[in-house]
Design an enzyme around this catalytic site. Structure first.
Site, short mmCIF file in Angstrom:
data_model
loop_
_atom_site.label_atom_id
_atom_site.label_comp_id
_atom_site.label_asym_id
_atom_site.label_seq_id
_atom_site.Cartn_x
_atom_site.Cartn_y
_atom_site.Cartn_z
CB SER A 197 -42.91 -14.13 -25.05
OG SER A 197 -43.00 -13.50 -26.31
CE1 TYR A 234 -39.16 -9.74 -23.64
CE2 TYR A 234 -40.21 -10.53 -25.65
CZ TYR A 234 -40.30 -10.08 -24.35
OH TYR A 234 -41.53 -9.97 -23.74
#
Length: 280
Positions: A164, A177
Site C-alpha cells: 500500500s 494498517y
C-alpha cells in the site's frame, strides 16, 4: 494487456472483493485456471461464476487466511481440481476501526479528559491493532506456507503480495494498517531472497487510492461528493483521480509474465504519482 497464462494455476485470496476480483478476472482472461479464495464463500463463488460465464475456468473456495487448517484444505481442493499453484496473489487484508484514531493530530486538549466518540493514540485497542497486523501480515505468511511448498518442489512460481501507499509514507489516523502494510513490503523483499534458489519470484503491488467497500464512506459523501479526506488525497495525486480496479491488472500481469523473470523483490506503486509528489 494480455499475456499467455495457459496451463497456469492462479490462486487469489480476498478474491471476492472489488480489487482482487478484477485481478482474478484478468488472470482468467489470460488463460489461467483461477481459484478464488475468500472468507465469504458466496462472494468467491459469485466471482468464479462470472469468470466461467465469460468462458474462463474458475472455482470459488471458502478460506480463512488466519487459519492454517482452512488454508491447507483450500490448497488440497486447488490441487485436486486444477493442480499445483503457479501464481499466488495475496489479496486478503484490511483495516479495523479499533486500530484507527479519530483525529489526525493529538492536541493538548485531548489529554485533559476523554471526549465521547474520540479515539486518541492512547485509546487504541491492542486487540484491534493485532487483528490488523494478523489479517495483513500473518494472513500473507500463512497463505504462502500453504501454497508455496508445492511451488518450491516444482522449482517455479510467482507470488504477488499487496502492499500500500501506507508502506511508503504512513497516512494519518491508521497506524495499524500503515504498519502492517510496511511489514508486507519488508516481507516481500525477505521472501524474494529466501525463495530465490527454488525458482519462486516474489513481488508486491502497492495500490494508491481506489474506492472500495471499506473506504468509500471515508472518501465520498452520500451524494457522491468528496469528503475532506477524499479531497486531500486527490489534491496529492497528480493524475487527479482515484484508481479503478482495471488500473491494477497491467502491473499484475506484467509481474506474472516470464518477460519479468529477473524482477524479484520489488514493491511496485500503482498510484497516479501519489508517492512521487511532495505536495509542492
Amino acid at each position: 494487456m494480455q499475456i499467455d497464462l495457459s496451463q497456469k494455476v492462479a490462486v487469489v485470496t480476498g478474491g471476492g472483493g472489488i480489487l482482487c476480483s478484477e485481478m482474478a478476472k484478468a488472470l482468467a482472461a489470460s488463460g489461467a485456471r483461477v481459484a478464488i479464495l475468500d472468507l465469504k464463500e458466496e462472494a468467491a463463488k459469485r466471482v468464479a461464476d462470472e469468470i466461467r460465464n465469460s468462458g474462463g475456468e474458475a472455482i470459488g473456495i471458502a478460506a480463512n487466511v488466519l487459519d492454517a487448517a482452512s488454508l491447507a484444505k483450500a490448497a488440497e481442493t486447488v490441487r485436486n481440481r486444477f493442480g499445483v499453484c503457479d501464481i499466488l496473489v495475496n489479496g486478503a487484508g484490511g483495516n479495523h476501526p479499533r486500530g484507527t484514531t479519530s483525529k489526525e493530530y493529538l492536541f493538548p486538549d485531548d489529554l485533559k479528559e476523554k471526549a465521547d466518540g474520540i479515539t486518541t493514540f492512547f485509546d487504541l485497542d491492542p486487540a484491534g491493532v493485532g487483528f490488523v497486523f494478523n489479517l495483513n501480515f500473518l494472513g500473507t505468511l500463512l497463505t504462502c506456507q500453504a501454497f508455496c511448498r508445492d511451488m518450491a518442489k516444482k522449482n517455479g512460481g510467482v507470488v504477488i503480495n499487496i502492499s500500500s501507499m501506507n508502506a511508503f509514507t504512513p497516512l494519518t489516523k491508521i497506524p495499524a494498517y500503515s504498519g502492517a502494510k510496511a511489514a508486507i513490503s519488508n516481507f516481500t523483499q525477505w521472501l524474494a531472497v529466501h525463495f530465490s534458489k527454488v525458482g519462486i519470484r516474489v513481488n508486491a503491488i502497492a495500490p494508491g487510492f481506489f474506492l472500495t467497500e471499506q473506504n468509500q464512506t471515508l472518501l465520498t459523501n452520500a451524494d457522491g461528493s468528496l469528503t475532506p479526506r477524499g479531497n486531500t488525497i486527490l489534491s496529492h495525486t497528480p493524475q487527479g483521480r482515484f484508481g479503478t480496479p482495471q488500473d491494477l491488472t497491467g502491473a499484475l500481469l506484467f509481474l506474472c509474465d516470464e518477460s519479468a523473470s529477473f524482477i524479484d523483490g520489488v514493491v511496485l506503486p500503482v498510484d497516479g504519482a501519489f508517492s512521487a509528489f511532495s505536495g509542492v
